[in-house]
Design an enzyme around this catalytic site. Structure first.
Site, PDB file in Angstrom:
ATOM      1  CG  HIS A   1      -4.471   4.618 -35.881  1.00 56.97           C
ATOM      2  ND1 HIS A   1      -3.416   3.908 -35.326  1.00 56.97           N
ATOM      3  CD2 HIS A   1      -4.475   5.807 -35.204  1.00 56.97           C
ATOM      4  CE1 HIS A   1      -2.834   4.621 -34.386  1.00 56.97           C
ATOM      5  NE2 HIS A   1      -3.447   5.787 -34.299  1.00 56.97           N
TER       6      HIS A   1
ATOM      7  CG  HIS B   1      -4.449   9.384 -34.919  1.00 57.17           C
ATOM      8  ND1 HIS B   1      -4.891   8.796 -33.759  1.00 57.17           N
ATOM      9  CD2 HIS B   1      -5.481  10.148 -35.370  1.00 57.17           C
ATOM     10  CE1 HIS B   1      -6.132   9.189 -33.503  1.00 57.17           C
ATOM     11  NE2 HIS B   1      -6.510  10.007 -34.470  1.00 57.17           N
TER      12      HIS B   1
ATOM     13  CG  ASP C   1       1.166   9.001 -33.415  1.00 56.43           C
ATOM     14  OD1 ASP C   1       0.124   9.018 -34.095  1.00 56.43           O
ATOM     15  OD2 ASP C   1       1.223   8.533 -32.263  1.00 56.43           O
ATOM     16  CG  HIS C   2       0.421   5.218 -35.496  1.00 52.21           C
ATOM     17  ND1 HIS C   2       0.765   4.020 -34.903  1.00 52.21           N
ATOM     18  CD2 HIS C   2       0.039   6.041 -34.489  1.00 52.21           C
ATOM     19  CE1 HIS C   2       0.595   4.113 -33.596  1.00 52.21           C
ATOM     20  NE2 HIS C   2       0.148   5.337 -33.318  1.00 52.21           N
TER      21      HIS C   2
ATOM     22  CG  HIS D   1      -7.412   4.781 -31.282  1.00 50.49           C
ATOM     23  ND1 HIS D   1      -7.157   5.292 -30.023  1.00 50.49           N
ATOM     24  CD2 HIS D   1      -6.679   5.550 -32.148  1.00 50.49           C
ATOM     25  CE1 HIS D   1      -6.315   6.305 -30.120  1.00 50.49           C
ATOM     26  NE2 HIS D   1      -6.011   6.485 -31.396  1.00 50.49           N
TER      27      HIS D   1
ATOM     28  CG  HIS E   1       1.799   4.181 -28.918  1.00 51.56           C
ATOM     29  ND1 HIS E   1       0.952   4.941 -28.148  1.00 51.56           N
ATOM     30  CD2 HIS E   1       1.744   4.706 -30.159  1.00 51.56           C
ATOM     31  CE1 HIS E   1       0.402   5.883 -28.891  1.00 51.56           C
ATOM     32  NE2 HIS E   1       0.872   5.764 -30.129  1.00 51.56           N
TER      33      HIS E   1
END
Length: 306
Positions: free
Chosen positions: A61, A63, A65-66, A138, A269
């Site tokens: 996805h 966000h 941090d990814h 999510h 994670h």
């Protein structure tokens, strides 16, 4: 054979000894990177792997941090004089997200080909891999991935001899190719000499989700199931539900429910507040005994069963 490396295991923000969540897979000279948060390049260098041969990038996805490490990763690949096309797979909107991030990495030496996901499940055959994409739960569109290296059946020498198939074609047939003899015009197919397909190698990876049936199904019969274990501390179940994440115990319960169960499970994670996930592992193993706490740089070489 499939090489697996958990480059980073952190969620939300990088920590002094924990990079953001990212996974890299290697097979037959072809590499897959799943997620690319801040610091992924450094994590890759720490284990001695290179970004240049990455053929496929998958994103769970969008966000930060990814995916926030992507511009720098693309520049490094370009600076290494890469010319081969790069395939990117991710939820719908991937092209627009990458286009925005590339405002600071505008010139590349290679083409990017986009596959945008919008179905509950989708599957693609790319290089040596079958990539199965499945929607998870999510607070924005998010997918998990099962990466399988399929394995052809066993070559039957007796059938090849009985069929008078020239030896010079055996290698091509073993690799699933159909060949035609230029002199006789006769066609030789793999099914003439190959047995039924054998069990391949399967890795399932998912983060940032509440427990859901898609994950349980995807984890079934995996050699390695890598799953978010955001929280291990007791009493954070409501927080996990509120932010659409899961606890280590919920993740382990999905591994237990999968049929057949995965051979092994790694957590990833982790919440920045969870400094030592291993302190909760004994309780988790009461649910799924083959669970392990993933850590940055953790590697495994997965082999065919025989």
């Amino acid at each position: 054979m499939l090489d697996v490396c958990l480059l980073g295991t952190g969620g939300m923000m990088p920590m002094p000894k924990r990079w953001l969540t990212s996974l890299m897979l290697r097979c037959d000279g072809s590499n897959i990177l799943i997620d690319c948060g801040e610091g992924t390049q450094i994590a890759m260098k720490e284990v001695g792997w290179s970004p240049k041969p990455i053929d496929i990038m998958c994103f769970t996805h969008y966000h930060a941090d990814h995916i926030s490490g992507l511009p720098g990763m693309l520049l490094s690949m370009s600076n290494a004089d890469r010319t081969e096309p790069l395939v990117m797979i991710g939820p719908k909107g991937l092209f627009n997200v990458v286009r925005s991030l590339r405002s600071i990495a505008p010139e590349l030496t290679f083409e990017i080909r986009f596959i945008e996901l919008d179905q509950n499940t989708e599957e693609y055959r790319i290089g040596p891999y079958v990539i199965s994409c499945f929607k998870v739960n999510h607070n924005i569109a998010c997918y998990g991935y099962s990466v399988t290296v399929p394995r052809l059946g066993q070559f039957d020498v007796n059938r090849a001899k009985e069929g008078n198939i020239p030896v010079k074609y055996w290698n091509a047939l073993q690799h699933g190719e159909t060949v035609t003899d230029k002199d006789t015009g006769r066609e030789y197919r793999p099914d003439m000499v190959m047995g039924p397909a054998r069990r391949g190698i399967k890795v399932t990876y998912t983060t940032d989700s509440r427990p859901c049936e898609n994950i349980t199904r995807a984890a079934a019969d995996a050699d390695l199931f890598i799953c978010e274990g955001m929280y291990g501390e007791p009493g954070l179940e409501n927080k996990a539900r509120s932010y659409k994440h899961m606890t280590m115990y919920e993740a382990a319960a999905m591994a237990k429910a999968a049929d057949p169960q995965p051979k092994e499970m790694w957590f990833t994670h982790y919440s920045p507040s969870m400094i030592n996930p291993r302190q909760y592992l004994d309780e988790v193993k009461k649910i799924f005994p083959r669970a392990r706490c993933g850590k940055d740089g953790m590697q495994r070489e997965l082999m065919y069963e025989d």
